[in-house]
Design an enzyme around this catalytic site. Sequence first.
Site: not given
Length: 429
Positions: A13, A16, A40-41, A223
Amino acid sequence: MANVTVIGAQWGDEGKGKIVDWLASRADAVVRFQGGHNAGHTLVIDGKTYKLSLLPSGIVSGTLSVIGNGVVLDPWALRDEVAKVEGQGVSITDENLAIADNCPLILPLHRDLDGLRETAAGKGKIGTTGRGIGPAYEDKVGRRAIRVCDLAHLDTLEPQLDRLCAHHDALRAGFGQPPVDRAALLEELREIAPFVLKFAQPVWKRLKKVRRAGAKILFEGAQGVLLDVDHGTYPFVTSSNTVSGTAASGSGLGPNSTGFVLGIVKAYTTRVGSGPFPTELEDEIGQGLGERGHEFGTVTGRKRRVGWFDAVLVRQSCAISGVTGIALTKIDVLDGMEKVKICTGYRLRGKVYDYLPSHAADQAECEPIYEEMPGWSESTAGARSYADLPAAAIKYIQRIQELIECPVALVSTSPERDDTILMRDPFVD
Ligand code: GDP
Ligand code: IMO
Ligand code: MG
């Protein structure tokens, strides 16, 4: 150096997605090489927010997006995500999305096992995203996985499915759960197969062609290094290698393809899930940072734990992952703080450490040693040039650079794509 590999250098988080999207317009392909829909991007483009879990962050800018063999793929989650993102006006076809045909699948039985284990572990749980990531990687390494290419051979899948289900039935029995309904699973696979197969191909071949043509490849890690199954805060980690080296093995290109390794680093630290976190702030300072930084998980909505910048951890991540330069994100979240602290070492049972020791109990006992710096009252939010940053913020960035022994290539000052300061171009350097 034409290619760029983006990896998280903390516990995920770091931003990225934003940076990959910003770089994607200049890349010819964006490749996910590990993890799955635990990621989750978040991308924000002209005020519109896109949340991606499995789809590479190049998809929104129309760049060829590739899901490599190192990813574990939940086909139903993929279908939902494709529908969601298409609903936002993004076109997804077999022209701009390719999926490795040797990618292992995440099945409902993996999600079941993830949940059963976490519930049984009680307080000792990892705090996984519950997506079945760990169990799916176990089956890959155990040579029991069903892979994307198997979806084209469902009529002969029975012996493979039996082997997989026999393994899971034994585990499920231990949790008092009924065996896997093989017929129902096969039916579900039959129903989803055409959707996945439309995108399936030997992506190593496609990427080889892209590379031969002299095109730029952008690898998108999920990650962060501290969640790496070897190098992270084991056992409180994810089940894949998140370091830059995985870009090669997880996509089918050689180690000389990864190019400039861009480590994404948040200007403070966050972590979601259980495990050691030496600089964690459980006071109102941490609460304020969490609120200003909107530190809630993209995938699970869980509140992220928040703490001061830990230079020891980032230096370690940069070394382990061969980081060429970092992108420092969310500097704006520190705006208005009277003082900022940076962790420069740990004290553990009377000894000073300049690295994070490997044992979980030692990691949990590490006491941070801080250096304090003046904060800044001016706003950095939305700044697009280094000269626009307040002097104290520049000092903070320079001190980070010194302590982590790695140059800053980019600074991000808001969630918006273009609120980004370029200091050293990763595609050129
Ligand atoms: P990822 O998993 O590394 O892609 O990061 P996430 O998207 O899960 O979390 C990063 C969050 O910070 C997202 O909500 C981004 O929109 C946001 N973000 C990224 N860069 C910046 C920045 O420079 N400033 C602020 N305020 N938010 C940012
Ligand atoms: P992105 O790509 C932050 C964490 C989980 C848990 C541990 C194991 O958005 O940075 P898993 O479901 O992978 O078995 O969970 O890893 N985790 C993440 N934390 N960002 C992520 O992805 C994460 N993906 C997994 O919270 O602690
Ligand atoms: Mg995320």
